[in-house]
Design an enzyme around this catalytic site. Structure first.
Site, PDB file in Angstrom:
ATOM      1  N   ASP A   1      -1.927   7.022   5.876  1.00  0.00           N
ATOM      2  CA  ASP A   1      -3.038   6.231   5.336  1.00  0.00           C
ATOM      3  C   ASP A   1      -3.431   5.222   6.408  1.00  0.00           C
ATOM      4  OD1 ASP A   1      -4.765   4.480   4.138  1.00  0.00           O
ATOM      5  OD2 ASP A   1      -3.292   3.644   2.737  1.00  0.00           O
TER       6      ASP A   1
ATOM      7  N   LYS B   1     -12.891  -0.951   6.591  1.00  0.00           N
ATOM      8  CA  LYS B   1     -12.326  -1.863   7.584  1.00  0.00           C
ATOM      9  C   LYS B   1     -12.897  -1.542   8.975  1.00  0.00           C
ATOM     10  CE  LYS B   1      -8.678  -1.922   4.342  1.00  0.00           C
ATOM     11  NZ  LYS B   1      -8.786  -3.175   3.689  1.00  0.00           N
TER      12      LYS B   1
ATOM     13  N   TRP C   1       0.813  -1.218   0.000  1.00  0.00           N
ATOM     14  CA  TRP C   1       0.000   0.000   0.000  1.00  0.00           C
ATOM     15  C   TRP C   1       0.840   1.257   0.000  1.00  0.00           C
ATOM     16  CZ3 TRP C   1      -4.462  -0.301  -2.004  1.00  0.00           C
ATOM     17  CH2 TRP C   1      -5.145  -1.524  -1.955  1.00  0.00           C
TER      18      TRP C   1
END
Lengths: 362, 362
Positions: B173, B197, B105
């Site tokens: 992030d 999430k 990511w």
């Protein structure tokens, strides 16, 4: 018929959804397709979601008769983001693009595109107060595309024919009239629509694009803004709005169950005719100033002859179970949005209320 | 406790939601707050939605202790879009920005930012196979910002302290560990997180930004990409993902009802400890190769000593009501994501299954 206990919701968007769609979503909210999980809780890359996603696309292709050479995308960002993103994708640096300006939304489409393309107004009805759609469009044959707004949600105008754009790809923001009638998709280069009127909840954008237009831009930009990359990855370049996609899929099945776009289109025509007839036949108590040939079948703005009655009209209509009739703040007055999921029964209830109100206050 | 009939869902995202949140959403799906309409059917500019939206923001500010000088936004596009958009907003043309690279990511964050800023790697653990977070970060004092990924969902690493960035604004992030423990927001320039999430459904991005960072860019871009404009318009520059916002609000209230982030953080620590202890104590049947100080409390990847048992493990675990344990395709093996909404009971059920499976196949 729909549940008579629920009020009639004339919101311009987010807007009424089909009660059958909501009921199914409610029923399976905790256990979707026997997975034991909500559709919101499963991976977008799992088989269950992928099957549903593919089915939704196929159902839409069947409903609209979308030719194979068009890709279908389920994206995010609202139509507003795509005002900008379409210019990034469909124009190379230095290109110019043509715009038809018929009201608030087409003006915004121009403004958001300006950092990425030289915009040129090919037609505008601003001088007429946006009370009609243009009869003539001066298309530049060298334009990267011609953009228009088939239905202006705020002003209540709608094109009832597809503009001629010659070899220039026609791009349409169909947020407020997609799926409202049969459409010849092959006339378009790209169609896009925020979901929150005729498709599903907000936060989802449907985009239909002719694949030969995907490789136009030579512009440096992040992958996430490239339509071509989204097509390659079947709208799963990143996690899509899974709930929105699911509800869109249910709505496509609901439209098919109604009989498809022919039936829906006929219903929408009849609903709008009835409401405009009530307005025009009110002896001046209610007024709609849009040129009759340009009147929207989706959004019907109207004014009371005496603006001092506005507050009372809104209070009493709300008490009568007729919701969200207040007009857009830019125009004032009233607006009844009568998208696909609003049945004739709701329109009739509104007409009856309007008559009663006019009698009591005429 | 949660309904014992539902299976335990270890999906990495979209992921398990709190059952109380889902139950409330189901209950009021057709009639929200007595409006007679679904929350999906009401205008985002109407009083009911605005009240809810404001309440959600206030609840989040209370939960996280967000100082007043930070704006809170509810946007779209997923974290991936904001990889690009944060670079557009926080860097002026010609600026450079620092990145900590700890896995998939953070690599993607670099790649999507590259069209808009000169990226520089301030630390990378790639040479170590991304099995730990870096102990030293070489911050360029002239960088526009320092970006890092506190939790790498795929690799299963997590920072357990906030990196020092001096006067360089720290950007995180937090898609996969936001709200998982108490956090000192004042250490950050910007925090952002895809909702799917620990917050709600996919299609929503939460963004927390220090307001002095809003005016940095001199770049021409569409309004819709400017964080400053979204702040001015309270995230309603265009129609937000109303359903996502609503569910996020319910989730914030659920976290508060659990006792807030202290309680949630303690639970998450205990859940992760129990699962790692079971892996480490399996005599080599299961293995997690992440440096113990860098192990994620949210995503626990593990491998079986014999990869030939993978298919059987997935089949049997699924039959036992333990869903979505398959590891990311980039790494293979297994992965248990144990976000806030996964209770200790689910983790214990997984541990029990893993022990039984190891006994039968050891």
């Amino acid at each position: 018929m729909t549940d008579p206990v629920r009020p009639w919701n004339f919101s311009a968007g987010p807007a009424v959804l089909a009660p059958e769609v909501l009921a199914q979503a409610q029923r399976e909210l905790l256990d979707w397709r026997g997975t034991g999980a909500s559709v919101m809780e499963v991976s977008h890359r799992g088989r269950d979601f992928m099957d549903m996603a593919e089915e939704a696309e196929q159902d839409l292709r069947t409903l609209m008769g979308i030719p194979d050479r068009y890709a279908v995308l389920f994206l995010q960002g609202g139509a507003t983001q795509h005002f900008a993103q379409l210019a990034m994708n469909l124009a190379a640096p230095g290109d110019s693009a043509d715009y038809v300006v018929t009201g608030h939304w087409s003006q915004k489409a121009v403004r958001e595109a300006e950092p990425y393309v030289r915009t040129r107004v090919a037609a505008s009805t601003e001088a007429d107060g946006f009370r009609r759609v243009p009869s003539v469009i001066d298309v530049d044959p060298g334009a990267a595309y011609l953009h228009y707004t088939p239905n202006e949600t705020i002003h209540g105008t709608e094109f009832h024919r597809i503009p001629e754009s010659g070899d220039v790809p026609l791009v349409a923001d169909m947020s407020s009239d997609i799926l409202s009638r049969p459409l010849d998709v092959s006339r378009f280069g790209m169609i896009y629509a925020g979901a929150q009127k005729n498709i599903g909840p907000s936060g989802l954008v449907l985009l239909i694009i002719r694949e030969d237009l995907l490789q136009r831009t030579g512009r440096p930009m992040a992958d996430i803004f490239r339509y071509a990359r989204h097509v390659e990855r079947d709208s799963m370049l990143n996690t899509p709005n899974t709930w929105g996609w699911y509800l869109a899929g249910l709505t496509f099945k609901w439209i098919a169950a109604q009989g498809g776009l022919d039936v829906i289109g006929e219903r929408n025509r009849a609903k709008a005719e009835a409401l405009y007839a009530a307005i025009d036949g009110s002896g001046g108590f209610y007024r709609n100033d849009i040129d009759p040939d340009s009147r929207s079948r989706m959004n019907v703005p109207f004014r009371l002859h005496d603006e001092a009655l506005n507050t009372l009209f809104l209070e009493e209509s709300s008490q009568a179970g007729l919701l969200a009739l207040k007009g857009h703040r830019a125009l004032g007055g009233m607006r009844a949005s009568i998208y696909n999921a609003m049945p004739m029964a709701g329109v009739k209830a509104l007409i009856q209320f309007m008559r009663d109100f006019a009698q009591r206050h005429g």
